[in-house]
Design a protein around this motif. Structure first.
Motif, mmCIF file in Angstrom:
data_model
loop_
_atom_site.group_PDB
_atom_site.id
_atom_site.type_symbol
_atom_site.label_atom_id
_atom_site.label_comp_id
_atom_site.label_asym_id
_atom_site.label_seq_id
_atom_site.Cartn_x
_atom_site.Cartn_y
_atom_site.Cartn_z
ATOM 1 N N SER A 97 0.813 -1.285 -0.137
ATOM 2 C CA SER A 97 -0.018 -0.188 0.130
ATOM 3 C C SER A 97 0.839 1.376 -0.149
ATOM 4 O O SER A 97 1.948 1.333 0.611
ATOM 5 N N VAL A 111 -7.536 -4.662 -3.389
ATOM 6 C CA VAL A 111 -8.517 -4.068 -3.249
ATOM 7 C C VAL A 111 -9.226 -3.434 -4.205
ATOM 8 O O VAL A 111 -8.545 -2.621 -5.267
ATOM 9 N N THR A 134 -6.212 -6.585 3.724
ATOM 10 C CA THR A 134 -7.378 -5.430 3.780
ATOM 11 C C THR A 134 -7.676 -5.227 5.246
ATOM 12 O O THR A 134 -7.665 -3.907 5.588
ATOM 13 N N GLY A 182 -7.671 2.893 -6.174
ATOM 14 C CA GLY A 182 -7.179 1.467 -6.733
ATOM 15 C C GLY A 182 -6.755 1.600 -8.116
ATOM 16 O O GLY A 182 -6.719 2.502 -8.948
ATOM 17 N N VAL A 205 -14.232 0.477 1.384
ATOM 18 C CA VAL A 205 -13.129 -0.688 1.543
ATOM 19 C C VAL A 205 -13.731 -1.826 2.517
ATOM 20 O O VAL A 205 -13.705 -3.187 2.133
ATOM 21 N N TYR A 237 -16.213 -3.957 0.406
ATOM 22 C CA TYR A 237 -15.498 -4.736 -0.464
ATOM 23 C C TYR A 237 -14.916 -5.914 0.326
ATOM 24 O O TYR A 237 -15.112 -7.208 -0.124
ATOM 25 N N LEU A 238 -14.307 -5.712 1.558
ATOM 26 C CA LEU A 238 -14.049 -6.725 2.428
ATOM 27 C C LEU A 238 -15.200 -7.737 2.704
ATOM 28 O O LEU A 238 -14.947 -8.781 2.732
#
Ligand SMILES: [Zn+2]
Length: 291
Positions: free
Chosen positions: A153, A168, A190, A204, A215, A218-219
């Protein structure tokens, strides 16, 4: 959040040729560069620019020229998000004389071992690396395997913008049958990213920008997908049965849901066979696609 982001976006340039390139201001001195479905991020300071993935030779040449002509600064750092060649090509065209090229040690190792036709890194790191440019900084962090090798990241401060590529994916379904996805690692990374970093906006390498709430959603999808396929496999269902029966209505609004839902299921199924050896388990009967 989407409405806020739309206001923040400011299209500063657009070139249409065979490939169109777009630079948008994400926040303060941090910008997103788009080349088709690919994105990278860069930061402009009076000490120079910090750039990330070159994406390809043509995109890299265009971006370098834009940074010189529109912002009038040299490139001080170029950092690779990870090893995948569809993000790393063209780096030799996105450096100036003084540029330091940075990669995680495993991304660098992959580029060298595979003899990838890329600009190799000058500096590598194991856990984290911070580049300072005057009052601005970029912190690179490694959370372990997730997608590709040495995938990190990048946290841009003080703009408080996060850049993450491939592990992600916001505002769209994960890609097709999840090639290259280490699903355990993507969930773990994540979770660690959310726990260890505050950020206002995540950009992203593909798809949309979003905030921490995006986020988390998405997780939640990744976990729902994984748990559903695992439970169906434990219940003795075949892949074909899962693809017919497993639906995720709370995520059906995501772009590409109709097209990629069955492929996402196949991706997790493959992971459970290849990485967790469900085909060798005495309590599970895998009726198709055994190897
Ligand atoms: Zn990618």
């Amino acid at each position: 959040m989407r409405k806020v982001l739309v206001c923040l976006l400011w299209v500063v340039s657009f070139a249409s040729s065979a490939q169109s390139y777009v630079i948008e201001q994400v926040k303060d001195n941090v910008y997103r560069f788009s080349a088709g479905h690919y994105h990278s991020v860069f930061m402009i300071t009076d000490k120079g620019a910090f750039v990330t993935d070159p994406i390809n030779a043509d995109a890299a040449k265009w971006l370098k020229k834009a940074i010189h002509s529109r912002f009038g600064v040299a490139i001080k750092f170029m950092a690779y998000s990870h090893n995948h060649i569809d993000h790393t090509l063209g780096g030799e065209f996105l450096v100036d004389e003084q540029t330091t090229v940075v990669a995680h040690r495993y991304a660098d190792e992959d580029m060298r071992w595979t003899k990838a036709p890329v600009r190799f890194a000058d500096v590598t790191f194991t856990d984290s690396f911070t580049a300072e440019l005057g009052q601005s900084s970029v912190q690179l962090s490694y959370f372990g395997p997730n997608n590709g090798r040495g995938n990190v990241s990048m946290h841009f401060m003080p703009a408080n913008v996060m850049f993450v590529v491939d592990w992600v994916v916001l505002g769209r379904m994960p890609y097709k049958d999840l090639q290259g996805y280490d699903i355990h690692g993507m969930i773990r990374s994540t979770e660690q990213l959310l726990a260890s970093h505050d950020f206002d906006i995540l950009v992203g390498g593909h798809a949309q920008m979003g905030d921490k709430g995006d986020v988390r959603r998405y997780l939640a999808y990744l976990k729902t997908l994984y748990n559903s396929v695992r439970d169906a496999l434990l219940a003795g269902h075949t892949l074909t049965q899962m693809q017919q029966q497993l639906h995720f209505p709370e995520f059906s609004h995501l772009p590409m849901y109709q097209q990629w839902r069955a492929q996402n299921i196949a991706g997790v199924y493959r992971t459970l066979i290849e990485e967790s050896y469900f085909n060798f388990r005495p309590d599970v009967s895998v009726k198709e696609n055994e190897h």
